[in-house]
Design an enzyme around this catalytic site. Structure first.
Site, PDB file in Angstrom:
ATOM      1  N   HIS A  71      -5.729   1.710  -3.849  1.00 51.97           N
ATOM      2  CA  HIS A  71      -4.907   1.073  -3.086  1.00 51.97           C
ATOM      3  C   HIS A  71      -4.143  -0.366  -3.638  1.00 51.97           C
ATOM      4  CE1 HIS A  71      -8.059  -0.895  -0.949  1.00 51.97           C
ATOM      5  NE2 HIS A  71      -8.309  -1.176  -1.331  1.00 51.97           N
ATOM      6  N   HIS A 113      -2.547   0.929   7.210  1.00 50.89           N
ATOM      7  CA  HIS A 113      -2.827   0.418   4.852  1.00 50.89           C
ATOM      8  C   HIS A 113      -3.181   2.324   4.538  1.00 50.89           C
ATOM      9  CE1 HIS A 113      -3.927  -1.132   1.723  1.00 50.89           C
ATOM     10  NE2 HIS A 113      -5.219  -0.120   1.573  1.00 50.89           N
ATOM     11  N   CYS A 127       0.736  -0.931  -0.133  1.00 50.50           N
ATOM     12  CA  CYS A 127      -0.153   0.027   0.231  1.00 50.50           C
ATOM     13  C   CYS A 127       0.890   1.616   0.138  1.00 50.50           C
ATOM     14  CB  CYS A 127      -0.634  -0.017   1.447  1.00 50.50           C
ATOM     15  SG  CYS A 127      -0.414   0.247   2.731  1.00 50.50           S
TER      16      CYS A 127
END
Length: 130
Positions: free
Chosen positions: A100, A88, A37
């Site tokens: 993402h 994240h 990510c």
């Protein structure tokens, strides 16, 4: 944003991604070329001349915090981690959607985060790098 969108479908690779593009990762990503990510977001922002660290917690501290009402396309959106660093990060595409690199076994994708029963409760904030 265009740089991240061009990576749609690229495999997730733990530790993968540099300003130059997808790379073989480490650990669980050691045999996969792709992005994790924070690797995806550092790659995308590098195309705008902004250097970001390759760790979600570092990126959470790089730039100006913005509220949901101030979100612009390209802002970083963060999730999870309780009271510690977020776990994240995604790149806001607008309209409550992010791009993402979700997890091992998945690929770079678009995901609605404001209406998601998974991501919305984990939302930690947003940062505008630069």
């Amino acid at each position: 944003m265009a740089a991240a969108i061009d990576q749609l479908g690229t495999p997730f690779s733990w530790g993968g991604g540099t300003p130059s593009g997808p790379t073989t990762g480490v650990g669980r990503g050691a045999h996969t070329k792709g992005f994790d990510c924070s690797g995806l977001t550092l790659y995308a922002w590098s195309k705008a001349g902004i250097r970001l660290g390759h760790y979600t917690g570092t990126q959470f501290r790089q730039g100006r915090r913005v509220t949901l009402g101030e979100l612009r396309k390209g802002d970083l959106v963060f999730f999870g981690g309780g009271t510690g660093d977020p776990t994240h990060v995604g790149l806001n595409l607008g309209g409550g959607v992010m791009i993402h690199a979700p997890k091992t076994g998945d690929v770079v994708r678009r995901t609605p985060f404001l209406t998601s029963t998974y991501y919305r409760p984990l939302y930690r904030g947003a940062v505008r790098p630069g």
